[in-house]
Design an enzyme around this catalytic site. Structure first.
Site, PDB file in Angstrom:
ATOM      1  N   THR A 130       0.898  -1.156   0.000  1.00 38.79           N
ATOM      2  CA  THR A 130       0.000   0.000   0.000  1.00 38.79           C
ATOM      3  C   THR A 130       0.935   1.204   0.000  1.00 38.79           C
ATOM      4  O   THR A 130       2.027   1.134   0.599  1.00 38.79           O
ATOM      5  CB  THR A 130      -0.926   0.045   1.238  1.00 38.79           C
ATOM      6  OG1 THR A 130      -0.109   0.190   2.405  1.00 38.79           O
ATOM      7  CG2 THR A 130      -1.768  -1.214   1.369  1.00 38.79           C
ATOM      8  N   HIS A 131       0.555   2.259  -0.678  1.00 39.31           N
ATOM      9  CA  HIS A 131       1.416   3.439  -0.840  1.00 39.31           C
ATOM     10  C   HIS A 131       2.762   3.073  -1.473  1.00 39.31           C
ATOM     11  O   HIS A 131       3.758   3.760  -1.254  1.00 39.31           O
ATOM     12  CB  HIS A 131       1.675   4.149   0.501  1.00 39.31           C
ATOM     13  CG  HIS A 131       0.441   4.364   1.325  1.00 39.31           C
ATOM     14  ND1 HIS A 131      -0.312   5.507   1.248  1.00 39.31           N
ATOM     15  CD2 HIS A 131      -0.186   3.563   2.211  1.00 39.31           C
ATOM     16  CE1 HIS A 131      -1.357   5.403   2.075  1.00 39.31           C
ATOM     17  NE2 HIS A 131      -1.297   4.232   2.662  1.00 39.31           N
TER      18      HIS A 131
ATOM     19  N   SER B 201      18.737  -1.030 -26.164  1.00 41.67           N
ATOM     20  CA  SER B 201      19.043   0.386 -26.306  1.00 41.67           C
ATOM     21  C   SER B 201      20.090   0.541 -27.405  1.00 41.67           C
ATOM     22  O   SER B 201      20.967  -0.307 -27.562  1.00 41.67           O
ATOM     23  CB  SER B 201      19.591   0.920 -24.983  1.00 41.67           C
ATOM     24  OG  SER B 201      20.408   2.056 -25.206  1.00 41.67           O
TER      25      SER B 201
ATOM     26  N   GLU C 190       5.413  -0.398 -21.560  1.00 44.71           N
ATOM     27  CA  GLU C 190       5.415   1.074 -21.566  1.00 44.71           C
ATOM     28  C   GLU C 190       4.474   1.619 -22.635  1.00 44.71           C
ATOM     29  O   GLU C 190       3.763   2.602 -22.418  1.00 44.71           O
ATOM     30  CB  GLU C 190       6.829   1.601 -21.803  1.00 44.71           C
ATOM     31  CG  GLU C 190       7.757   1.366 -20.626  1.00 44.71           C
ATOM     32  CD  GLU C 190       9.207   1.648 -20.999  1.00 44.71           C
ATOM     33  OE1 GLU C 190       9.530   2.808 -21.262  1.00 44.71           O
ATOM     34  OE2 GLU C 190      10.011   0.698 -21.037  1.00 44.71           O
TER      35      GLU C 190
END
Ligand code: ARG
Length: 459
Positions: A154-155, A276, A289
């Site tokens: 949580t958080h 990359s 993404e």
């Protein structure tokens, strides 16, 4: 000469033709347009509105045209504005003047919304099948990870231990609601608008129920003004797709986090990762993404069409032509995301040990330590306080709860006994949460079988 050119003395400016026309994007509705026209003309013949022979000639002309378009033998014309008038024009070129009877008792206003509804009905079914494929994948992953303990958050701070199965099945529930929304949207899309005419029906004795039956519509729109003004079904689908993408974006975000070097909970298959151009070591979760990113596009389409429809007076307005690109783009985007996301999940590797290690730190068993005292009759609020102190002690001394000696435990409360160690083990924390909805293996098995029945009930 335009199909509507009778009352005009001048031709339209070329810029207007370009600006006004929708053929560039509504050509994808050609099948629906032709199928709708065949049903319409069949009804016109049956009702004696046009001679049966004429109806038959028009029908075969339309069928031939469909084959021509399927085989890429037809060039559409910007001057004919949209798919509806392009097809009418091509029909007249093919079969001659009898083709001019096709548009009897019909307007493009009821025709366009018919085409869209027919198109969306098919797309909803396809998208639903893709969501169900994804749900099957989730179920398989869950079954393979009933004992895979991981930290729940949580958080984005470690909270309590759960299992990977439990976490994955949270997404299953979201997708279940998405399927419900797709079904719901389908129901309201499944109303036949044809017969509404421009806005006030027609003077011909149309048989709308017959057309509805021919085109497999469950119901007909019973207010002709609403029938041609309504784009709720597009907006509803865009809302449904936005919710679906919102779910996929949350899932994507977690996938991205989990395969970061900091987490290393999962590893994506090479075939669903990218590198990359400069950093040789990189293996990036581009698929996740992009799914996360494309969510913004679908939200944009949703908000765009809502805004287009806002404050529009009844009935049809040309503004409504904007429904198509927004709706098509959202559908295309979702249909691109779902299968690739599914395949990415199917091929990912779960690092069970890393998940287990992650569940260990961060005092994820502190609630269980408090519950241990509660079971010895200490009120929960006091137990919370005692364990809070203990956690502070651990933080100061750089230890975990399970590393404390019994003496250290007894220093804060006499109720601690030797069985505390078992009570706060990660396995106990998970499997003692044996409440329906919870992570215990017993409950997860139950929920998985409920969901298997759910999936079977869909097919
Ligand atoms: N291309 C138009 C659209 O997509 C079809 C309906 C046009 N109707 C009209 N009266 N201009 O909305």
């Amino acid at each position: 000469m335009k199909l509507w050119g009778g009352r005009f003395e001048k031709t339209t400016n070329v810029m207007v033709d370009d600006f006004n026309s929708s053929i560039r994007f509504d050509k994808r509705l050609y099948k629906q347009d032709i199928t709708g026209s065949i049903a319409h003309v069949t009804m016109l013949g049956k009702q004696g509105i046009i001679p049966m022979d004429d109806a038959d000639v028009i029908k075969s002309g339309l069928k031939e045209l469909l084959i021509d378009i399927d085989n890429n033998k037809v060039a559409f014309d910007i001057e004919a504005e949209d798919i509806h008038m392009n097809i009418e024009k091509l029909l007249i070129e093919k079969i001659g003047i009898v083709g001019k009877k096709l548009h009897t008792g019909r307007s493009r206003n009821d025709q366009v919304t018919l085409d869209m509804r027919m198109y969306l009905k098919e797309e909803i079914i396809e998208i639903k099948a893709m969501v169900i494929d994804l749900m099957n994948t989730l179920l398989t992953i869950a079954k393979n990870n009933l004992d895979t303990i991981m930290p729940g958050y949580t958080h984005l701070q470690k909270a309590q231990p759960i299992t990977f199965a439990h976490h994955i099945m949270a997404y299953f529930e979201m997708l279940k609601r998405d399927v419900g929304r797709l079904n719901d949207t389908y129901k309201r899309t499944n109303h036949l608008p044809l017969g509404a005419g421009a806005l006030a029906t027609t003077t011909y004795p149309l048989d709308r129920d017959y057309v509805a039956k021919l085109l497999d519509f469950g119901d007909i729109c019973i207010n002709s003004i609403d029938a041609v003004s309504d784009r709720d079904y597009c907006i509803e689908l865009l809302n449904t797709l936005s919710m679906l993408m919102m779910h996929l974006s949350r899932f994507s975000e977690e996938v991205i986090l989990w395969c970061s070097n900091e987490f290393q909970f999962i590893e994506l298959d090479d075939s669903y990762s990218t590198g990359s151009s400069i950093m040789p070591q990189k293996k990036n979760p581009d698929i996740a993404e992009l799914v996360r990113g494309k969510t913004g596009r679908v939200f944009g389409s949703h908000l765009g069409l809502l805004t287009t429809m806002k404050s529009l007076p009844l009935a049809y307005n040309k503004d409504m032509q904007e429904d198509k690109e927004a709706t098509f783009d959202a559908i295309d985007t979702v249909k691109m995301c779902l299968p690739i996301f599914n395949d990415m999940l199917k091929t990912l590797k779960v690092n069970k040990q890393n998940m287990y290690n992650g569940a260990g730190g961060g005092f994820t068993n502190a609630t269980d330590a408090a519950d241990y005292l509660v079971k010895k009759n200490v009120p929960f609020r006091d137990a919370h306080e005692i364990i809070g102190k203990l956690v502070l002690y651990c933080v100061t001394n750089n230890k975990n709860l399970e590393e404390l000696s019994l003496e250290e435990y007894k220093n804060v409360s006499p109720y601690f006994e030797d069985d505390i160690y078992n009570a706060i083990s990660l396995e106990t924390c998970v499997n003692k949460r044996n409440v329906i909805g919870g992570p215990s293996k017993e409950m997860m098995n139950k929920v998985i079988s409920i969901n298997e029945n759910y999936l079977n009930s869909l097919s």
